[in-house]
Scaffold this motif. Structure first.
Motif, PDB file in Angstrom:
ATOM      1  N   ALA A  41       0.822  -1.201   0.000  1.00  0.00           N
ATOM      2  CA  ALA A  41       0.000   0.000   0.000  1.00  0.00           C
ATOM      3  C   ALA A  41       0.862   1.260   0.000  1.00  0.00           C
ATOM      4  O   ALA A  41       0.529   2.243  -0.676  1.00  0.00           O
ATOM      5  CB  ALA A  41      -0.931  -0.005   1.215  1.00  0.00           C
ATOM      6  N   GLU A  42       1.979   1.223   0.707  1.00  0.00           N
ATOM      7  CA  GLU A  42       2.859   2.395   0.720  1.00  0.00           C
ATOM      8  C   GLU A  42       3.471   2.620  -0.645  1.00  0.00           C
ATOM      9  O   GLU A  42       3.607   3.767  -1.110  1.00  0.00           O
ATOM     10  CB  GLU A  42       3.948   2.198   1.779  1.00  0.00           C
ATOM     11  N   ARG A  43       3.860   1.524  -1.313  1.00  0.00           N
ATOM     12  CA  ARG A  43       4.438   1.684  -2.644  1.00  0.00           C
ATOM     13  C   ARG A  43       3.407   2.218  -3.631  1.00  0.00           C
ATOM     14  O   ARG A  43       3.737   2.978  -4.543  1.00  0.00           O
ATOM     15  CB  ARG A  43       4.986   0.351  -3.158  1.00  0.00           C
ATOM     16  N   LYS A  44       2.148   1.839  -3.455  1.00  0.00           N
ATOM     17  CA  LYS A  44       1.090   2.300  -4.355  1.00  0.00           C
ATOM     18  C   LYS A  44       0.537   3.667  -3.960  1.00  0.00           C
ATOM     19  O   LYS A  44      -0.198   4.284  -4.728  1.00  0.00           O
ATOM     20  CB  LYS A  44      -0.069   1.291  -4.350  1.00  0.00           C
ATOM     21  N   GLY A  45       0.823   4.125  -2.759  1.00  0.00           N
ATOM     22  CA  GLY A  45       0.294   5.400  -2.301  1.00  0.00           C
ATOM     23  C   GLY A  45      -1.108   5.313  -1.759  1.00  0.00           C
ATOM     24  O   GLY A  45      -1.813   6.335  -1.696  1.00  0.00           O
ATOM     25  N   SER A  46      -1.535   4.123  -1.355  1.00  0.00           N
ATOM     26  CA  SER A  46      -2.890   3.934  -0.829  1.00  0.00           C
ATOM     27  C   SER A  46      -2.854   3.859   0.690  1.00  0.00           C
ATOM     28  O   SER A  46      -1.883   3.382   1.276  1.00  0.00           O
ATOM     29  CB  SER A  46      -3.508   2.652  -1.390  1.00  0.00           C
ATOM     30  N   ALA A  47      -3.941   4.329   1.294  1.00  0.00           N
ATOM     31  CA  ALA A  47      -4.101   4.232   2.742  1.00  0.00           C
ATOM     32  C   ALA A  47      -5.150   3.169   3.043  1.00  0.00           C
ATOM     33  O   ALA A  47      -6.177   3.091   2.375  1.00  0.00           O
ATOM     34  CB  ALA A  47      -4.532   5.583   3.318  1.00  0.00           C
ATOM     35  N   LEU A  48      -4.871   2.344   4.053  1.00  0.00           N
ATOM     36  CA  LEU A  48      -5.786   1.291   4.460  1.00  0.00           C
ATOM     37  C   LEU A  48      -6.606   1.778   5.644  1.00  0.00           C
ATOM     38  O   LEU A  48      -6.049   2.090   6.704  1.00  0.00           O
ATOM     39  CB  LEU A  48      -5.016   0.014   4.824  1.00  0.00           C
ATOM     40  N   LEU A  49      -7.918   1.909   5.477  1.00  0.00           N
ATOM     41  CA  LEU A  49      -8.809   2.416   6.506  1.00  0.00           C
ATOM     42  C   LEU A  49      -9.731   1.296   6.975  1.00  0.00           C
ATOM     43  O   LEU A  49     -10.199   0.487   6.177  1.00  0.00           O
ATOM     44  CB  LEU A  49      -9.660   3.569   5.963  1.00  0.00           C
ATOM     45  N   VAL A  50      -9.977   1.261   8.296  1.00  0.00           N
ATOM     46  CA  VAL A  50     -10.832   0.231   8.886  1.00  0.00           C
ATOM     47  C   VAL A  50     -12.043   0.911   9.514  1.00  0.00           C
ATOM     48  O   VAL A  50     -11.898   1.867  10.278  1.00  0.00           O
ATOM     49  CB  VAL A  50     -10.057  -0.601   9.932  1.00  0.00           C
ATOM     50  N   ARG A  51     -13.224   0.419   9.205  1.00  0.00           N
ATOM     51  CA  ARG A  51     -14.472   0.939   9.771  1.00  0.00           C
ATOM     52  C   ARG A  51     -15.210  -0.202  10.476  1.00  0.00           C
ATOM     53  O   ARG A  51     -15.225  -1.332  10.002  1.00  0.00           O
ATOM     54  CB  ARG A  51     -15.386   1.499   8.670  1.00  0.00           C
ATOM     55  N   GLY A  52     -15.827   0.125  11.593  1.00  0.00           N
ATOM     56  CA  GLY A  52     -16.630  -0.857  12.287  1.00  0.00           C
ATOM     57  C   GLY A  52     -15.839  -1.752  13.223  1.00  0.00           C
ATOM     58  O   GLY A  52     -16.332  -2.816  13.616  1.00  0.00           O
ATOM     59  N   ALA A  53     -14.599  -1.370  13.590  1.00  0.00           N
ATOM     60  CA  ALA A  53     -13.769  -2.195  14.471  1.00  0.00           C
ATOM     61  C   ALA A  53     -13.846  -1.734  15.921  1.00  0.00           C
ATOM     62  O   ALA A  53     -12.990  -2.116  16.728  1.00  0.00           O
ATOM     63  CB  ALA A  53     -12.322  -2.172  13.990  1.00  0.00           C
ATOM     64  N   GLU A  54     -14.838  -0.931  16.268  1.00  0.00           N
ATOM     65  CA  GLU A  54     -14.919  -0.441  17.640  1.00  0.00           C
ATOM     66  C   GLU A  54     -15.300  -1.558  18.618  1.00  0.00           C
ATOM     67  O   GLU A  54     -14.837  -1.579  19.759  1.00  0.00           O
ATOM     68  CB  GLU A  54     -15.951   0.688  17.735  1.00  0.00           C
ATOM     69  N   ALA A  55     -16.161  -2.476  18.184  1.00  0.00           N
ATOM     70  CA  ALA A  55     -16.608  -3.569  19.063  1.00  0.00           C
ATOM     71  C   ALA A  55     -16.138  -4.900  18.483  1.00  0.00           C
ATOM     72  O   ALA A  55     -15.910  -5.026  17.276  1.00  0.00           O
ATOM     73  CB  ALA A  55     -18.129  -3.549  19.197  1.00  0.00           C
ATOM     74  N   PRO A  56     -15.980  -5.917  19.327  1.00  0.00           N
ATOM     75  CA  PRO A  56     -15.549  -7.229  18.823  1.00  0.00           C
ATOM     76  C   PRO A  56     -16.551  -7.794  17.818  1.00  0.00           C
ATOM     77  O   PRO A  56     -17.757  -7.646  17.958  1.00  0.00           O
ATOM     78  CB  PRO A  56     -15.483  -8.097  20.085  1.00  0.00           C
ATOM     79  N   VAL A  57     -16.001  -8.429  16.796  1.00  0.00           N
ATOM     80  CA  VAL A  57     -16.809  -9.108  15.772  1.00  0.00           C
ATOM     81  C   VAL A  57     -16.358 -10.565  15.788  1.00  0.00           C
ATOM     82  O   VAL A  57     -15.425 -10.969  15.084  1.00  0.00           O
ATOM     83  CB  VAL A  57     -16.623  -8.474  14.383  1.00  0.00           C
ATOM     84  N   VAL A  58     -17.017 -11.360  16.615  1.00  0.00           N
ATOM     85  CA  VAL A  58     -16.590 -12.731  16.862  1.00  0.00           C
ATOM     86  C   VAL A  58     -17.487 -13.682  16.087  1.00  0.00           C
ATOM     87  O   VAL A  58     -18.714 -13.518  16.047  1.00  0.00           O
ATOM     88  CB  VAL A  58     -16.620 -13.056  18.367  1.00  0.00           C
ATOM     89  N   ALA A  59     -16.862 -14.694  15.448  1.00  0.00           N
ATOM     90  CA  ALA A  59     -17.608 -15.720  14.725  1.00  0.00           C
ATOM     91  C   ALA A  59     -16.820 -17.016  14.745  1.00  0.00           C
ATOM     92  O   ALA A  59     -15.602 -17.029  14.985  1.00  0.00           O
ATOM     93  CB  ALA A  59     -17.879 -15.284  13.281  1.00  0.00           C
ATOM     94  N   GLU A  60     -17.512 -18.098  14.495  1.00  0.00           N
ATOM     95  CA  GLU A  60     -16.860 -19.410  14.442  1.00  0.00           C
ATOM     96  C   GLU A  60     -16.369 -19.634  13.017  1.00  0.00           C
ATOM     97  O   GLU A  60     -17.133 -20.011  12.129  1.00  0.00           O
ATOM     98  CB  GLU A  60     -17.852 -20.504  14.853  1.00  0.00           C
ATOM     99  N   VAL A  61     -15.068 -19.398  12.799  1.00  0.00           N
ATOM    100  CA  VAL A  61     -14.489 -19.459  11.463  1.00  0.00           C
ATOM    101  C   VAL A  61     -13.136 -20.160  11.527  1.00  0.00           C
ATOM    102  O   VAL A  61     -12.543 -20.341  12.605  1.00  0.00           O
ATOM    103  CB  VAL A  61     -14.316 -18.047  10.863  1.00  0.00           C
ATOM    104  N   ASP A  62     -12.672 -20.502  10.332  1.00  0.00           N
ATOM    105  CA  ASP A  62     -11.303 -20.981  10.171  1.00  0.00           C
ATOM    106  C   ASP A  62     -10.463 -19.749   9.888  1.00  0.00           C
ATOM    107  O   ASP A  62     -10.462 -19.211   8.773  1.00  0.00           O
ATOM    108  CB  ASP A  62     -11.228 -21.981   9.018  1.00  0.00           C
ATOM    109  N   ALA A  63      -9.766 -19.271  10.890  1.00  0.00           N
ATOM    110  CA  ALA A  63      -9.055 -17.997  10.778  1.00  0.00           C
ATOM    111  C   ALA A  63      -8.060 -18.001   9.632  1.00  0.00           C
ATOM    112  O   ALA A  63      -7.863 -16.983   8.953  1.00  0.00           O
ATOM    113  CB  ALA A  63      -8.362 -17.672  12.098  1.00  0.00           C
ATOM    114  N   ARG A  64      -7.413 -19.140   9.374  1.00  0.00           N
ATOM    115  CA  ARG A  64      -6.423 -19.204   8.294  1.00  0.00           C
ATOM    116  C   ARG A  64      -7.092 -18.955   6.942  1.00  0.00           C
ATOM    117  O   ARG A  64      -6.565 -18.194   6.107  1.00  0.00           O
ATOM    118  CB  ARG A  64      -5.729 -20.560   8.309  1.00  0.00           C
ATOM    119  N   ARG A  65      -8.208 -19.576   6.719  1.00  0.00           N
ATOM    120  CA  ARG A  65      -8.890 -19.408   5.438  1.00  0.00           C
ATOM    121  C   ARG A  65      -9.480 -18.003   5.290  1.00  0.00           C
ATOM    122  O   ARG A  65      -9.401 -17.398   4.216  1.00  0.00           O
ATOM    123  CB  ARG A  65      -9.993 -20.456   5.292  1.00  0.00           C
TER     124      ARG A  65
END
Length: 609
Positions: free
Chosen positions: A417-441
């Motif tokens: 992202a730095e090489r491309k000049g893009s900024a990575l923005l995260v929205r909705g991370a204020e509260a935990p978002v928990v689910a039963e998933v395969d984290a690797r996948r």
């Protein structure tokens, strides 16, 4: 030019607009009116047998009605003509008798008894009775005074009464039209006219009236009429009408039954072919049509069965070829792991010693290690695809906070992202978002989406959104970029294997074109879905929706597929900065408009971007 506005109550409405109060009522009425008709319309569209039979019945009814009208007209005209001729003949004979009796009455003899008589009233009564004696129920005879007579039928004091005479229970003066009486006073010839016989009880019936002005035994002028009612003709016409109606109904029902039987003989094999085609499409390739006879339908069944056999053979060949290809890819991928490991070890040794080489050789060592790593990535993707094709992929689900997955992906993608000049923005991370998933996948899916967004983002921001549904049944991740976007139809092909949005586009991170195909399979393995939206020049958004519990049922997504800052929406909404638009994109609808492209993938073959 600004639109003209009209004030309605406390609101301003554009010119030509109406208050919205009537619109819900109209919509409710429309839904109420369409409700009972929808099943009928659906049945009409889907049932060709019903359409053919209904059309046959309507055309038959129209033909029967036309023929009935024509026949009834011909019968009516025939009956009227026969009645006219009979009436004129009968009346002319009666007029001749009345003239002969008047001529012979000058000798003073009564026309009936032959006795001497000079009273015109009694003579007139005898004439009416004599003329009407042969036509009981067929016609009536009426005698009225003429305006040309020197002595009125009503008589004078001391004179014999000469009032109207009639042979039946009718009202003479009301039954004879005034214009007919005037015509006879002007012209002594025979006149006829259609009129109405008026009975003493007030009832009436249509009749043909034939009259002539004659001379009585006292040389006085009087009018003699024959009234021929249409009773028998009306009965005959009613009988003909009933016969035609009965025959018409029988004919329409017969034609409908014939059409039903004939169409059924044609439609039944077609329906059978449609059902077998649906079963063939479902994978039951051994289904065949039952063929009997040698007609066109039988030839259709033979051709259909031949097509099904050829289709079965071709599909079997393709399945065998596909299995061979998958096995070849799997075998080659496994066989290449050992030599590739050796090559990687050698490349790492050379890469670590590159400072001892000349610049050209050192650069070659760096390129060698980079290409070996790329080859390993390709080999890993091929092996993963082969596992999905073989049904050997397994899910190692555990409760995980998706925020941790997002942070790991961002840390790995920040250099690009730095090489491309893009900024990575995260929205909705204020509260935990928990689910039963395969984290690797899930991390692999999100990494692929973020890297693609950076690659195609044209140096603009990349927004990552997290959300959890209000009922706690689903979670979602969305990756939004503002780059070249997706053209019309590309959102449907973006998940195809080895497909690229722009093959001629210079890429810095390589790639196999299998990333999104693997991502789709990972989403399906969780019981979720991966969807794409995009518009040319307006960027793209990929949304991953997963059930809260692995393998659960999805009823919706907490994030919209079409972002709130899409171009189509900003036409009606004041423009905002990209940051504020990104932060507010969590609302809105999941559909796409005509300027965008949307694709939803739940469980089809692998696709890639």
């Amino acid at each position: 030019m600004s639109a003209r506005l009209w004030r309605r109550g406390s609101r301003l409405l554009p010119e030509g607009a109406t208050s919205g109060r009537a619109q819900p009522a109209m919509r409710i009425f429309g839904r109420w009116a369409r409700g009972p008709l929808l099943p009928v319309l659906r049945l009409w569209r889907r049932n060709i047998q019903l359409r053919v039979v209904a059309t046959t019945l309507l055309m038959s009814v129209a033909v029967v009605l036309v023929l009935g009208i024509v026949v009834m007209g011909q019968v009516r005209n025939g009956l009227l003509e026969a009645k006219r001729q009979t009436a004129i003949s009968q009346a002319d004979g009666g007029f001749a008798v009345a003239e002969d009796l008047a001529n012979n009455a000058h000798d003073g003899s009564d026309p009936v008894s032959g006795q001497g008589i000079t009273d015109p009233g009694s003579w007139m009564t005898g004439i009416v009775e004599q003329l009407a004696s042969g036509g009981q129920g067929v016609y009536s005879v009426v005698a009225l005074s003429s305006q040309l007579s020197s002595t009125s039928f009503t008589g004078e004091p001391g004179a014999a009464m000469r009032g109207p005479r009639a042979s039946a229970d009718i009202r003479p003066e009301e039954s004879i039209p005034a214009e007919l009486r005037q015509a006879l006073d002007r012209d002594p010839a025979t006149h006829r006219q259609y009129g109405t016989i008026v009975r003493p009880d007030g009832s009436s019936e249509s009749a043909l009236i034939v009259g002539r002005r004659l001379t009585d035994n006292d040389n006085g002028q009087y009018q003699l009429y024959y009234l021929f009612p249409f009773t028998q003709e009306e009965k005959s016409l009613s009988l003909v009408m009933g016969t035609i109606a009965t025959a018409g109904i029988f004919l329409v029902v017969l034609l409908g039954a014939i059409a039903w039987v004939v169409v059924r003989q044609v439609v039944t094999p077609v329906r059978m072919a449609a059902g077998i085609a649906e079963r063939l499409a479902a994978g039951r390739l051994k289904e065949r049509m039952k063929v009997s006879g040698e007609d066109d339908i039988a030839r259709l069944g033979e051709s259909f069965n031949k097509m099904a056999r050829n289709l079965q053979v071709k599909i079997s060949q393709l399945e065998d070829l596909s299995r061979m290809q998958r096995r070849f890819v799997s075998d080659v991928s496994h066989e290449l792991r050992t030599p590739l490991t050796t090559v990687r070890m050698a490349a790492e040794v050379i890469h670590e010693a590159r400072e001892e080489f000349d610049p050209v050789t050192a650069r070659s060592a760096e390129l060698l290690l980079g290409q070996v790593e790329r080859f390993e990535s390709l080999l890993a993707d091929l092996l993963e695809i082969s596992r999905f094709d073989a049904g050997a992929a397994s899910l190692e689900a555990d409760h995980s906070d998706l925020r941790d997955v997002v942070h790991r992906v961002i840390e790995g993608a920040e250099p690009l992202a730095e090489r491309k000049g893009s900024a990575l923005l995260v929205r909705g991370a204020e509260a935990p978002v928990v689910a039963e998933v395969d984290a690797r996948r899930i991390e692999r899916v999100l990494r692929n989406l973020v890297v693609n967004a950076i690659e195609h983002g044209e140096g603009r921001d990349v927004v990552i959104r997290l959300a959890e549904s209000g009922d706690g049944s689903a979670v979602a991740l969305a990756v939004r970029d503002y780059g070249i976007g997706l053209g019309e139809g590309e959102a449907e092909r973006v998940f195809n294997r080895f497909w690229r949005a722009d093959p001629a586009r210079a890429r810095t991170t390589g790639g196999t074109g299998l990333g999104l195909s693997i991502a789709v399979e990972d989403a399906r393995l969780h019981g979720g879905r991966l969807e794409a939206w995009g518009e040319p020049g307006g960027g793209a958004q990929f949304r991953l929706t997963l059930p809260k519990v692995a393998g659960g049922t999805l009823r919706g997504s907490p994030l919209p597929l079409e972002p709130g800052d899409a171009r189509r929406r900003t036409v009606a909404i004041p423009a905002q900065g990209r940051g504020s638009a990104a932060s507010g994109a969590a609302g809105g609808s999941g559909g796409s408009g005509p300027s965008g492209s949307v694709s939803t993938v739940e469980e089809d073959s692998g696709r890639g971007r």
